[in-house]
Design a protein around this motif. Structure first.
Motif, PDB file in Angstrom:
ATOM      1  N   ASN A 140       0.810  -1.204   0.000  1.00 14.74           N
ATOM      2  CA  ASN A 140       0.000   0.000   0.000  1.00 14.74           C
ATOM      3  C   ASN A 140       0.845   1.256   0.000  1.00 14.74           C
ATOM      4  OD1 ASN A 140      -2.649   0.792  -0.066  1.00 14.74           O
ATOM      5  ND2 ASN A 140      -3.162  -0.592   1.624  1.00 14.74           N
ATOM      6  N   GLU A 191      -4.840  -6.658  -9.099  1.00 12.59           N
ATOM      7  CA  GLU A 191      -5.473  -5.610  -8.285  1.00 12.59           C
ATOM      8  C   GLU A 191      -4.636  -4.325  -8.291  1.00 12.59           C
ATOM      9  OE1 GLU A 191      -4.209  -6.484  -3.902  1.00 12.59           O
ATOM     10  OE2 GLU A 191      -4.653  -8.388  -4.868  1.00 12.59           O
ATOM     11  N   GLU A 192      -3.334  -4.504  -8.488  1.00 15.15           N
ATOM     12  CA  GLU A 192      -2.441  -3.360  -8.501  1.00 15.15           C
ATOM     13  C   GLU A 192      -2.805  -2.399  -9.630  1.00 15.15           C
ATOM     14  OE1 GLU A 192       1.094  -4.240  -6.591  1.00 15.15           O
ATOM     15  OE2 GLU A 192       2.199  -3.837  -8.424  1.00 15.15           O
ATOM     16  N   ASP A 243      -5.731  -1.906 -10.898  1.00 13.33           N
ATOM     17  CA  ASP A 243      -6.899  -1.150 -10.480  1.00 13.33           C
ATOM     18  C   ASP A 243      -6.516  -0.053  -9.501  1.00 13.33           C
ATOM     19  OD1 ASP A 243      -9.040  -1.933 -11.869  1.00 13.33           O
ATOM     20  OD2 ASP A 243      -9.677  -3.507 -10.469  1.00 13.33           O
ATOM     21  N   ALA A 244      -5.570  -0.390  -8.624  1.00 14.03           N
ATOM     22  CA  ALA A 244      -5.236   0.537  -7.554  1.00 14.03           C
ATOM     23  C   ALA A 244      -4.511   1.782  -8.055  1.00 14.03           C
ATOM     24  CB  ALA A 244      -4.384  -0.174  -6.507  1.00 14.03           C
ATOM     25  N   ARG A 300     -11.849  -3.815 -18.610  1.00 15.83           N
ATOM     26  CA  ARG A 300     -12.991  -4.417 -17.922  1.00 15.83           C
ATOM     27  C   ARG A 300     -14.177  -4.600 -18.867  1.00 15.83           C
ATOM     28  NH1 ARG A 300     -13.170  -5.340 -12.776  1.00 15.83           N
ATOM     29  NH2 ARG A 300     -11.451  -4.388 -11.696  1.00 15.83           N
ATOM     30  N   ARG A 305     -14.306 -10.967 -13.853  1.00 13.27           N
ATOM     31  CA  ARG A 305     -13.237 -10.415 -13.016  1.00 13.27           C
ATOM     32  C   ARG A 305     -11.998 -10.193 -13.889  1.00 13.27           C
ATOM     33  NH1 ARG A 305     -13.715 -14.812  -9.577  1.00 13.27           N
ATOM     34  NH2 ARG A 305     -11.469 -15.042  -9.734  1.00 13.27           N
ATOM     35  N   ASP A 310      -8.958 -11.112 -13.545  1.00 12.15           N
ATOM     36  CA  ASP A 310      -8.080 -12.253 -13.822  1.00 12.15           C
ATOM     37  C   ASP A 310      -8.658 -13.178 -14.889  1.00 12.15           C
ATOM     38  OD1 ASP A 310     -10.003 -13.009 -12.045  1.00 12.15           O
ATOM     39  OD2 ASP A 310      -8.716 -14.368 -10.895  1.00 12.15           O
TER      40      ASP A 310
END
Lengths: 242, 240
Positions: B170, B193-194, B196-197, B220, B227, B229
């Motif tokens: 984070n 997820e990174e 997206d972050a 997306r 999802r 992945d």
């Protein structure tokens, strides 16, 4: 060429950040001085010279210089820092020269640490300082020529053992070419002309170191050592730039 | 800021990178995704001038890396995979060395740069410690500090959050996000997820080729409801 100095500094100080420097310096001094005392007859000779000390240097360097030089590039390759080093704004040549000079300076330090010996000579007799200085100069120059070979071998592999063994092998050849045993073999057994045997012997460390220990600084010998350094360092750059 | 044109690299018979082309502008954080062995690291190594491309080139600020690699290296900050550093040096000594190579030779300029990098990456508590004694998270931050030291306009980060715990991840992400507005950033990851972050653009690379180059939203939209992945798997299914 501005970038040589930080590379040099890091490398040279780096020897002293690990036990390598202390082990090397102590072993180098002990073995070179003990050889001079017991095998060379430093005191027994009753002559105020360092010849018995310098006599063993070509043989001693055979193992000790590869030990000092084997890590130069192998370690960088193994640990991945070579990627860091070569994405910094430096050229390969600057890195090669900086590292080589650091190792050479370290070697020169090890050689010069024998300074109590000439002081002893001065106390006991009246040595010829010119001969002593030329001996030291020759030894340091020859050390650089050994080191060039070791640096090149180190750049070829990430394995320090391989780097060490290859360096010893090549240095052994470059020493043996100059022995009387080898030239006798060439002229006697193989029946080659003496001039040819002499030409081969010209590629040996021994041939070019000899005069230094007698107090003669021949430009040809100096040139030999510098050209060997230049040649190996050039190949070193080529080996690193794939 | 970064223009990559038709990069090719072949190892033996295996074409690791096969004509990769993309551009990254100031303010972009580009997520470089792909399975292991897809050619992410190799592409980054060519952009940073560590590997010579077999064909194609990369331009950083208009400078061609195959023509003037040293000038490109001056403009770049690069965090290699697994953050290599000289283990026997302390954090301060190591960053001091980087500062000197980066041209900060005067003692006060050097100290200023080192302090800035140490503060940015929160390395103050370990600055006098040798790097070999540091935990993985701290080592990664040392690599980060080294890449940021000269405040480069272009950052290339190879798996910057690899091996970090969730808190550290984070922290690294917010660090990247905070300074991205004035920089062009490429970061490789295999953590979806990174993207997206922090990323505002995604490139997916598979078997050395770019198979997607768009915003995370567009990615997306390829398979509504799926999802990330799953989309990733569809795009890279050939690469197993």
């Amino acid at each position: 060429m501005r970038q040589i100095s930080p590379i040099f500094k890091r490398e040279f100080v780096g020897y002293f950040r690990s036990p390598v420097a202390y082990v090397f310096l102590i072993v180098f001094l002990l073995s070179s001085v003990l050889l001079a005392f017991f095998a060379g007859g430093f005191f027994r000779g009753r002559v105020a010279t360092l010849e018995s000390y310098f006599y063993f240097h070509p043989w001693l360097f055979l193992f000790l210089v590869p030990a000092a030089g084997m890590r130069l590039w192998s370690e960088e390759k193994r640990s991945g820092t070579v990627e860091l080093l070569f994405t910094l704004p430096i050229t390969t040549l600057e890195a090669v020269i900086g590292k080589f000079l650091a190792a050479w300076a370290f070697l020169a330090l090890a050689i010069l640490m024998s300074f109590p010996m000439p002081i002893t000579l001065a106390y006991l007799g009246a040595p010829d300082w010119g001969v002593i200085i030329s001996g030291y100069a020759g030894s340091i120059l020859m050390g650089g020529a050994y080191l060039g070979v070791c640096s090149l071998m180190s750049a070829l592999t990430k394995n320090q053992v391989i780097s060490f063994v290859l360096s010893v092998f090549i240095c052994v050849i470059l020493v043996l070419l100059g022995t009387s045993m080898f030239s006798g073999f060439m002229t006697g057994f193989l029946g080659m002309p003496v001039a040819f045997a002499d030409a081969i012997a010209n590629f040996s460390y021994l041939t070019h170191f000899d005069a230094f220990t007698k107090g003669v600084i021949d430009p040809k010998d100096v040139l030999f050592f510098f050209s060997l350094m230049g040649f190996t360092l050039f190949l070193n750059v080529v080996a690193l730039e794939r | 800021m970064i223009e990559v044109k038709g990069l090719v690299k072949t190892y033996g018979t295996k074409r690791a990178v096969d004509g990769v082309t993309f551009t990254v502008k100031r303010g972009d954080i580009l997520g470089f995704l792909g399975p292991n062995g897809a050619g992410k690291s190799t592409t980054m190594k060519m952009i940073t001038g560590f590997l010579r491309p077999d064909a194609g080139t990369a331009m950083v600020d208009g400078i061609d890396v195959t023509v003037d690699p040293v000038a490109v290296k001056q403009k770049l900050g690069y965090l290699p995979e697994s953050a290599p550093a000289y283990p026997e040096m302390t954090v301060e000594e190591f960053l001091g060395f980087i500062a000197e190579v980066r041209g900060f030779r005067a003692a006060d300029a050097k100290r200023a740069q080192v302090d800035r990098a140490i503060n940015l990456t929160h390395l103050a508590p370990v600055r006098k410690q040798s790097i070999e004694t540091l935990s993985k998270g701290f080592k990664q931050r040392v690599g980060f500090a080294q890449a940021l030291l000269h405040d480069p306009g272009v950052l290339v980060l190879d798996e910057p959050t690899d091996g970090l715990d969730p808190n550290q991840k984070n922290e690294v992400r917010s660090l990247i996000k905070n300074m991205a507005s004035a920089k062009a950033v490429i970061l490789s990851t295999h953590i979806l997820e990174e993207v997206d972050a922090i990323c505002n653009r995604v490139i997916i690379i598979s078997r050395g080729k770019v198979v997607a180059d768009e915003t995370p939203e567009r990615l997306r939209a390829r398979q509504p409801g799926a999802r990330l992945d799953e989309i990733f798997r569809t795009l890279t299914h050939g690469d197993i």
